[in-house]
Scaffold this active site. Structure first.
Site, PDB file in Angstrom:
ATOM      1  CG  ASP A   1       2.278  15.622  22.281  1.00 46.56           C
ATOM      2  OD1 ASP A   1       2.738  14.463  22.267  1.00 46.56           O
ATOM      3  OD2 ASP A   1       2.987  16.647  22.429  1.00 46.56           O
TER       4      ASP A   1
ATOM      5  CE1 TYR B   1       5.480  12.503  11.845  1.00 47.61           C
ATOM      6  CE2 TYR B   1       7.515  11.924  12.970  1.00 47.61           C
ATOM      7  CZ  TYR B   1       6.310  12.595  12.945  1.00 47.61           C
ATOM      8  OH  TYR B   1       5.929  13.349  14.028  1.00 47.61           O
TER       9      TYR B   1
ATOM     10  CG  ASP C   1       3.663  13.658  16.621  1.00 48.77           C
ATOM     11  OD1 ASP C   1       4.012  13.231  17.739  1.00 48.77           O
ATOM     12  OD2 ASP C   1       4.081  14.739  16.142  1.00 48.77           O
TER      13      ASP C   1
ATOM     14  CE  LYS D   1      -8.863  18.961   7.151  1.00 43.84           C
ATOM     15  NZ  LYS D   1      -9.981  19.519   7.958  1.00 43.84           N
TER      16      LYS D   1
ATOM     17  CG  ASP E   1     -10.868  19.426  11.231  1.00 46.09           C
ATOM     18  OD1 ASP E   1     -11.216  18.253  10.978  1.00 46.09           O
ATOM     19  OD2 ASP E   1     -11.224  20.399  10.525  1.00 46.09           O
TER      20      ASP E   1
HETATM   21  C1  IPM Z   1       6.699  11.344  19.484  1.00 46.92           C
HETATM   22  C2  IPM Z   1       7.626  12.490  19.261  1.00 46.92           C
HETATM   23  C3  IPM Z   1       8.488  12.239  18.039  1.00 46.92           C
HETATM   24  C4  IPM Z   1       7.617  12.001  16.857  1.00 46.92           C
HETATM   25  C5  IPM Z   1       9.469  13.360  17.735  1.00 46.92           C
HETATM   26  C6  IPM Z   1      10.438  13.540  18.856  1.00 46.92           C
HETATM   27  C7  IPM Z   1      10.141  13.179  16.398  1.00 46.92           C
HETATM   28  O1  IPM Z   1       6.925  13.673  19.140  1.00 46.92           O
HETATM   29  O2  IPM Z   1       7.186  10.224  19.731  1.00 46.92           O
HETATM   30  O3  IPM Z   1       5.508  11.534  19.422  1.00 46.92           O
HETATM   31  O4  IPM Z   1       6.975  12.906  16.340  1.00 46.92           O
HETATM   32  O5  IPM Z   1       7.549  10.856  16.412  1.00 46.92           O
HETATM   33 MG    MG Z   2       4.880  13.435  19.507  1.00 53.33          MG
END
Ligand code: IPM
Ligand code: MG
Length: 356
Positions: A249, A137, A245, A188, A221
């Site tokens: 999720d 990022y 990230d 990785k 992975d």
């Molecule tokens: C998160 C989100 C953000 C990220 C997006 C919206 C850019 O997915 O906070 O995890 O990847 O940082």
């Molecule tokens: Mg995210």
């Protein structure tokens, strides 16, 4: 009386519903615990962009700097490119204030059900520590020969010794503060032989400062599979910006809902304010209906209280949230029938009842 200055930025979509809900429970907890929160609200975000051409004013960071914490809703708009809205506000604050540690706790709250068949209450109790300032990022890269067959785009992941060392120390410290004292370093390094091998090496170096913490390496992975197959074996996890990230999720999903997942963008050295937000984003499909789940915002509010140095208030807020979830007072995304206002009122009542 102890006083804290909070900058509230509801932002876009359901951010405008969950942040007021969060402020309501925060004020209830502050009143009970005997401290004051001086809240100032900033109308920055996509509507502000439509009116001014900017997501926040030029001097936005200067304005935020004296605050003790930033309480952030969401950013993202159906009619604006995500890179404009994100880089113009949320990532600008994260990077401008060097909030290099993104902390993402995961638990299955009472009343929620994990989609994993063999998960008992208490089986999932993780903290994911996401590197939040560099890696994939960093915004490093470019495009050349646009529109031509030889067009090229690069997106370069940046890893610095300073950046990796500080996130590793933060992760080891968090692991050390938890009962199991177990840290999994996710990389990785079988395929990415520069940056990820560098991560593994620095992990081994920093580990020497924390002899009481057990640590192990896992490839990203394999980690994804382990989160599903052996979730009980995981405690604290550290990973790069992009890897964490994705894993976070997955973590939200196995905990029953992304709608309850909180996050803290920390500047652990406290040179600048840290920022607390729900993970779910602006969710414009349900915005304006009053049905957004405020639990992620309450949980991140508890993380903010912890960071401000009010651990008793943080604990009492989480107890209240868990009581309300256990009683089934939940929004539709997690199988309930309550709206945002009803969940908020129940949490406020639980906070007031707790010390009555
Ligand atoms: C998160 C989100 C953000 C990220 C997006 C919206 C850019 O997915 O906070 O995890 O990847 O940082
Ligand atoms: Mg995210």
């Amino acid at each position: 009386m102890r006083r804290y200055r909070i900058a509230a930025i509801p932002g876009d979509g359901i951010g405008q519903e969950v942040i007021p809900a969060g402020l309501e429970v925060l004020q209830a907890v502050a009143a009970r615990q005997g401290f004051a929160l001086d809240v100032e609200e900033f109308p920055w975000g996509s509507d502000y962009y439509r009116a001014t051409g900017k997501m926040m004013p030029e001097d936005g960071l200067e304005t935020l700097k004296p605050f003790d914490s930033i309480f952030f809703g969401a950013v993202g708009d159906a009619h604006l490119p995500d890179d404009i809205t994100l880089w113009g506000l949320r990532l600008k604050i994260c990077q401008g204030f060097d909030q290099y540690a993104n902390i993402r706790p995961t638990r299955v709250l009472p009343g929620l059900t994990s989609p994993l068949r063999q998960v008992e209450p208490g089986d999932i109790d993780w903290v994911i520590v996401r590197e939040n300032s560099e890696g994939e990022y960093a915004g490093h890269g470019g495009r050349a020969h646009r529109g031509h067959p030889e067009e090229v785009a690069t997106e370069t992941a940046i890893f610095t010794r300073a950046g990796v060392t500080r996130i590793m120390r933060t992760a080891f410290r968090i692991a050390q503060s938890r009962p199991r004292k177990l840290l999994t370093v996710v990389t990785k390094s079988n395929a990415q032989k520069h940056g990820m091998v560098f991560w593994d090496e620095i992990a081994a170096e920093v580990a020497r400062e924390f002899p009481d913490v057990s640590w192990e390496k896992e490839l990203v992975d394999a980690m994804a599979a382990r989160m599903v197959r052996r979730p009980q074996s995981i405690d604290t996890v550290v990973a790069t910006n992009l890897h964490a990230d994705i894993l976070s999720d997955l973590a939200g999903a196995v905990a029953g809902s992304l709608g309850v997942a909180p996050t803290a963008n920390l500047e652990p050295d406290r040179r600048f304010p840290s920022m607390f937000e729900p993970i779910h984003g602006s969710a414009f499909d349900i915005a304006g209906k009053g049905v957004a789940n405020p639990v992620a915002t309450f949980w991140t509010a508890a993380m903010m209280l912890e960071h401000l140095g009010e651990p008793a208030a943080a604990a009492s807020l989480m107890v209240a949230v868990e009581q309300v979830c256990a009683a089934g007072i939940m929004t539709a995304d997690v199988g309930g029938t309550a709206d945002t206002a009803a969940v908020t009122a129940a949490v406020v009542a639980a906070i007031q009842g707790a010390n009555a």
